[in-house]
Design a protein around this motif. Sequence first.
Motif, short mmCIF file in Angstrom:
data_model
loop_
_atom_site.label_atom_id
_atom_site.label_comp_id
_atom_site.label_asym_id
_atom_site.label_seq_id
_atom_site.Cartn_x
_atom_site.Cartn_y
_atom_site.Cartn_z
N PRO A 1 67.92 58.23 24.85
CA PRO A 1 66.78 59.26 25.04
C PRO A 1 67.89 58.83 26.99
O PRO A 1 68.28 57.29 27.09
CB PRO A 1 65.77 58.63 25.48
CG PRO A 1 65.51 57.59 24.41
CD PRO A 1 67.11 57.29 23.51
N CYS A 2 67.59 59.53 27.69
CA CYS A 2 68.00 59.00 29.53
C CYS A 2 66.72 57.82 29.32
O CYS A 2 68.02 56.53 29.97
CB CYS A 2 67.14 60.13 30.41
SG CYS A 2 67.49 59.80 32.17
N SER A 3 66.06 57.95 29.09
CA SER A 3 65.59 56.28 29.38
C SER A 3 63.93 55.70 28.11
O SER A 3 63.68 56.67 27.35
CB SER A 3 64.22 56.92 30.61
OG SER A 3 64.33 56.70 31.83
N ALA A 4 64.03 54.85 28.15
CA ALA A 4 63.22 53.66 27.12
C ALA A 4 61.90 53.96 27.56
O ALA A 4 62.32 53.48 28.88
CB ALA A 4 63.53 52.86 26.87
N GLU A 5 60.76 54.78 27.09
CA GLU A 5 59.55 54.62 27.78
C GLU A 5 59.03 54.19 26.40
O GLU A 5 57.29 53.53 27.06
CB GLU A 5 59.54 56.54 27.59
CG GLU A 5 60.10 57.50 27.89
CD GLU A 5 60.59 59.01 27.55
OE1 GLU A 5 59.06 59.41 26.87
OE2 GLU A 5 61.26 59.68 28.74
N SER A 6 59.14 54.18 25.24
CA SER A 6 57.83 53.38 24.56
C SER A 6 58.91 52.78 23.32
O SER A 6 60.05 52.93 23.09
CB SER A 6 56.73 54.38 24.04
OG SER A 6 57.08 55.19 22.95
N ALA B 1 69.80 53.58 26.58
CA ALA B 1 68.60 54.18 26.84
C ALA B 1 68.32 53.65 28.00
O ALA B 1 69.16 52.48 28.09
CB ALA B 1 67.51 53.37 26.16
N GLY B 2 67.69 54.15 28.58
CA GLY B 2 67.87 53.33 30.34
C GLY B 2 66.89 52.67 30.64
O GLY B 2 65.85 53.46 30.71
N VAL B 3 66.92 51.28 30.88
CA VAL B 3 65.91 50.25 31.55
C VAL B 3 65.83 50.63 32.67
O VAL B 3 64.06 50.33 32.70
CB VAL B 3 65.93 49.43 30.62
CG1 VAL B 3 65.07 48.07 30.61
CG2 VAL B 3 66.63 48.87 29.49
N TRP B 4 66.31 50.64 33.54
CA TRP B 4 66.08 50.92 34.59
C TRP B 4 66.51 52.30 35.49
O TRP B 4 67.90 52.27 35.30
CB TRP B 4 66.55 49.75 35.44
CG TRP B 4 66.02 47.56 35.10
CD1 TRP B 4 64.62 47.66 35.99
CD2 TRP B 4 67.13 46.81 34.18
NE1 TRP B 4 65.12 46.34 35.36
CE2 TRP B 4 65.84 45.96 34.52
CE3 TRP B 4 67.75 47.32 33.96
CZ2 TRP B 4 65.78 45.08 33.80
CZ3 TRP B 4 68.39 46.14 32.72
CH2 TRP B 4 67.31 45.12 32.56
N LYS B 5 65.93 53.25 36.41
CA LYS B 5 66.20 54.31 36.73
C LYS B 5 66.24 54.63 37.89
O LYS B 5 65.29 54.09 38.60
CB LYS B 5 65.27 54.98 36.07
CG LYS B 5 64.71 55.30 34.43
CD LYS B 5 66.23 55.12 33.35
CE LYS B 5 67.12 56.36 33.72
NZ LYS B 5 68.15 56.75 33.42
N PRO B 6 67.69 54.57 38.26
CA PRO B 6 68.19 54.81 39.20
C PRO B 6 67.47 56.31 40.09
O PRO B 6 67.83 57.38 40.38
CB PRO B 6 69.57 55.11 39.52
CG PRO B 6 70.07 55.64 38.38
CD PRO B 6 68.64 54.94 37.79
N GLY C 1 61.75 53.41 35.02
CA GLY C 1 61.52 52.46 33.71
C GLY C 1 60.78 51.77 33.56
O GLY C 1 59.88 50.99 34.57
N ILE C 2 61.08 51.38 31.99
CA ILE C 2 59.83 49.66 31.53
C ILE C 2 60.56 48.51 32.08
O ILE C 2 58.66 48.04 32.56
CB ILE C 2 60.19 50.07 30.62
CG1 ILE C 2 59.01 51.78 30.18
CG2 ILE C 2 59.12 49.22 29.88
CD1 ILE C 2 58.33 51.63 29.76
N GLY C 3 61.27 48.47 32.45
CA GLY C 3 62.23 47.49 32.59
C GLY C 3 62.16 46.39 31.42
O GLY C 3 62.71 46.74 30.53
N VAL C 4 62.06 45.11 31.45
CA VAL C 4 62.37 44.21 30.53
C VAL C 4 61.55 44.22 29.28
O VAL C 4 62.89 44.12 27.92
CB VAL C 4 62.33 42.30 31.33
CG1 VAL C 4 62.53 41.58 29.93
CG2 VAL C 4 63.23 42.90 32.34
#
Length: 252
Positions: free
Chosen positions: A24-29, A51-56, A65-68
């Motif tokens: 996915p573009c971003s990690a969501e869950s 998976a993107g964790v920090w999204k620009p 993004g969810i971060g850590v």
Amino acid sequence: MQLELDQLWLDQTLSSAQMLIAGPCSAESEEQLLTAAHALKALQNIKFFRAGVWKPRTRPNCFEGIGVPALGWLQKVKQETNLKIIIEVATKYHVEQAFKHGIDALWIGARTTANPFAVEEIARAVEGTDIPVFIKNPINPDLSLWLGAIERFQIRGITKIMAIHRGFSTFATSKYRNDPMWKIPMELKRLHPELPIICDPSHIGGTRELIAPLSQKAYNLGFNGLMVESHPTPDTALSDAKQQVTPQVLAS
Ligand code: PEP
Ligand code: MN
């Protein structure tokens, strides 16, 4: 200048006709990541789960993004599926957290590649490791800036390097979200035939329909693989919803 690359690692990673990075573009869950990864694992040429964790994000107050905590979810994905994990890093802190959580590879986003200070900070943070680094082109159509980012990692001793073509910002009206300007990645290939380049049709196209023709074009031009955004339920994605496809569509 010839790039000093880890040929054995490159050969192993590129062993399939079109090596694939998907996720996915971003990690969501945790559930979203596990569902996507278990489905994508079935694709035989998948080499990394992204998976993107920090999204620009372009504007503030969007999902950033969810971060850590997402790094813990990705560790679980790795345990359950055996897939290698790649995330985007843009700061020294991101790199430190990636190492702390056993992330296998890093990619540098287009906005970061455009900033030599940021690239230098990340290159110093990975110095002395053998982590693979995938470097997207800068948002602006400037081959030197792309080459400069690649060289900064090389100077710090990184030998597992690949370039990612994700298209370029332009004012011209175009059916693409980011204009492919194929001559630029082809010129990179001419200057550095030893450097593998993969194509990111998701961020070039910006819509699902363009992913297949762009992937075919990249294949015809001799690209070494693809990075494609894939989400279990693309329409509900918190970022880049229009360009994500389900793992089932990607497989087909
Ligand atoms: C991404 O891969 O989700 C991303 C933010 O990409 P880019 O840096 O190409 O815009
Ligand atoms: Mn994206």
